[in-house]
Design an enzyme around this catalytic site. Structure first.
Site, PDB file in Angstrom:
ATOM      1  N   SER A 173       1.246  63.655  -1.897  1.00  0.00           N
ATOM      2  CA  SER A 173       1.297  62.578  -0.701  1.00  0.00           C
ATOM      3  C   SER A 173      -0.400  61.687  -1.449  1.00  0.00           C
ATOM      4  CB  SER A 173       1.246  63.244   0.339  1.00  0.00           C
ATOM      5  OG  SER A 173       1.333  62.339   1.428  1.00  0.00           O
ATOM      6  N   ASP A 216      12.675  60.675   2.235  1.00  0.00           N
ATOM      7  CA  ASP A 216      11.305  60.072   2.956  1.00  0.00           C
ATOM      8  C   ASP A 216      10.980  58.396   3.567  1.00  0.00           C
ATOM      9  OD1 ASP A 216       8.087  59.707   2.287  1.00  0.00           O
ATOM     10  OD2 ASP A 216       8.165  61.607   0.778  1.00  0.00           O
ATOM     11  N   HIS A 221       9.142  64.234   3.412  1.00  0.00           N
ATOM     12  CA  HIS A 221       7.554  63.906   2.471  1.00  0.00           C
ATOM     13  C   HIS A 221       6.849  65.023   2.501  1.00  0.00           C
ATOM     14  CE1 HIS A 221       4.400  61.569   1.664  1.00  0.00           C
ATOM     15  NE2 HIS A 221       3.564  62.682   1.942  1.00  0.00           N
TER      16      HIS A 221
END
Length: 349
Positions: free
Chosen positions: A44, A139, A174
């Site tokens: 991320s 995601d 995610h």
């Protein structure tokens, strides 16, 4: 990655509480690690950081693992205007764009320009790097079409396909992927963004970046140590916490090893999730049996500048946020991490 805002009172309490967690820690040791085999990875905001750090310092980084992250200089791309355009681009077009994602080809053009200005290393170095790029099919935080532009950036840079492993066929949310039964279900898009998909992604990353490796250690031989990050923040505001972590295999106390830097994602710093990111994600086990020192630098949440504990990929640590330098070698966080790597690479004292 979460850039939404918590209640101010809760944020202030969190910040004050974590400020009191700092304790005396030893300096990061000089271990004589091989400077030609430095690698990085992240999830991320940590993936954005891994991409920008490995591009800006391409002469000193041999490879990068990018999990749910966009291309170099992503927040500076797109057509937004105004004083907040870098933040707005980071939180919209670099995560969940309504239309096309920021272009990897445009990111490559920016990298060439910055290299010409001496802000980053010569871009020819990028062609020798090895890459692991991952986007989860489920995601919903950083969409797959954003990560696809990360691959497009490296294609534009001339990295041979044989040096890139691009994974987009796992039904993951995610998260950094693990095989831990205590982590979230594979498709989840929720904190702490550690999902059980039946394999340790960290180990796939290191195999891609270093080639064939020995199996992970069943029992760790080395030590997971705290180290003082404040000595790397003396040039002003970096957003770093006072304490970072490093795993040093027993063999690396005397023998030559390699160094790998892992950047946590937003809301994954130790003040929120304890040791989970740096002790349970599988990096240490494969590092232990393959002479790899693993560095886990830590961000500190800041209720004003960085409430979610993200790495800086839009300019919150820059002196001039309207014209930020977050992508450059001398930017606060970039320079601090490079100094940490240089310390590990330095001859033992």
């Amino acid at each position: 990655m979460r850039l939404t805002f918590l209640k101010p009172a809760l944020l202030a309490a969190l910040w004050l509480a974590t400020a009191g967690l700092a304790h005396a820690a030893a300096p990061l040791p000089a271990l004589g690690t091989d400077s030609k085999q430095n690698t990085v990875s992240g999830l991320s905001s940590g993936a954005f950081m891994a991409a920008q750090f490995s591009v800006a310092n391409s002469a000193a980084v041999a490879g990068a693992g990018i999990v749910a992250g966009g291309p170099f200089y992503c927040a500076g791309l797109g057509g937004l205007n105004g004083a907040e355009r870098f933040l707005m681009t980071a939180t919209t077009q670099c995560m969940r764009p309504l239309g096309a994602a920021p272009s990897g080809a445009a990111a490559w053009q920016a990298a060439q320009k910055f290299a010409g200005q001496g802000l980053i290393d010569p871009v020819d170095n990028i062609q020798r790097q090895r890459l692991y790029i991952f986007t989860g099919a489920s995601d919903s935080i950083v969409l797959p079409k954003v990560v696809a532009q990360t691959r497009a950036f490296y294609q534009s840079a001339g990295v041979p396909d044989a040096q890139v492993r691009y994974v987009d066929n796992v039904n993951a949310g995610h998260a950094l992927i693990t095989a831990n039964s205590t982590d979230l279900a594979c498709p989840a898009n929720a904190a702490p963004n550690l999902n059980n998909c039946g394999f340790f992604q960290s180990q796939d990353i290191l195999r891609q970046l270093y080639g064939a490796l020995k199996p992970p250690a069943a029992k760790l031989s080395g030590q997971l140590q705290d180290f003082d990050q404040t000595e790397f923040s003396k040039q002003g505001y970096t957003g770093l916490a006072a304490i970072g972590h490093v795993y040093i295999p027993a063999a690396c106390a005397k023998d030559s090893c390699r160094a790998h830097v892992v950047f946590h994602g937003c809301t994954q710093e130790d003040s929120r999730i304890g040791t989970r990111f740096y002790a349970t994600t599988g990096y240490n086990e494969i590092a232990d049996s393959n002479r790899i020192v693993v560095l886990y630098p830590q961000i500190k949440s800041d209720p004003k500048r960085n409430p979610q504990g993200c790495w800086d990929f839009w300019g919150y640590s820059s002196q001039d946020p309207v014209n930020p330098d977050y992508y450059a070698k001398n930017a606060p966080q970039m320079a601090a991490i490079r100094a940490m790597l240089d310390r590990l690479n330095s001859r033992r004292r």
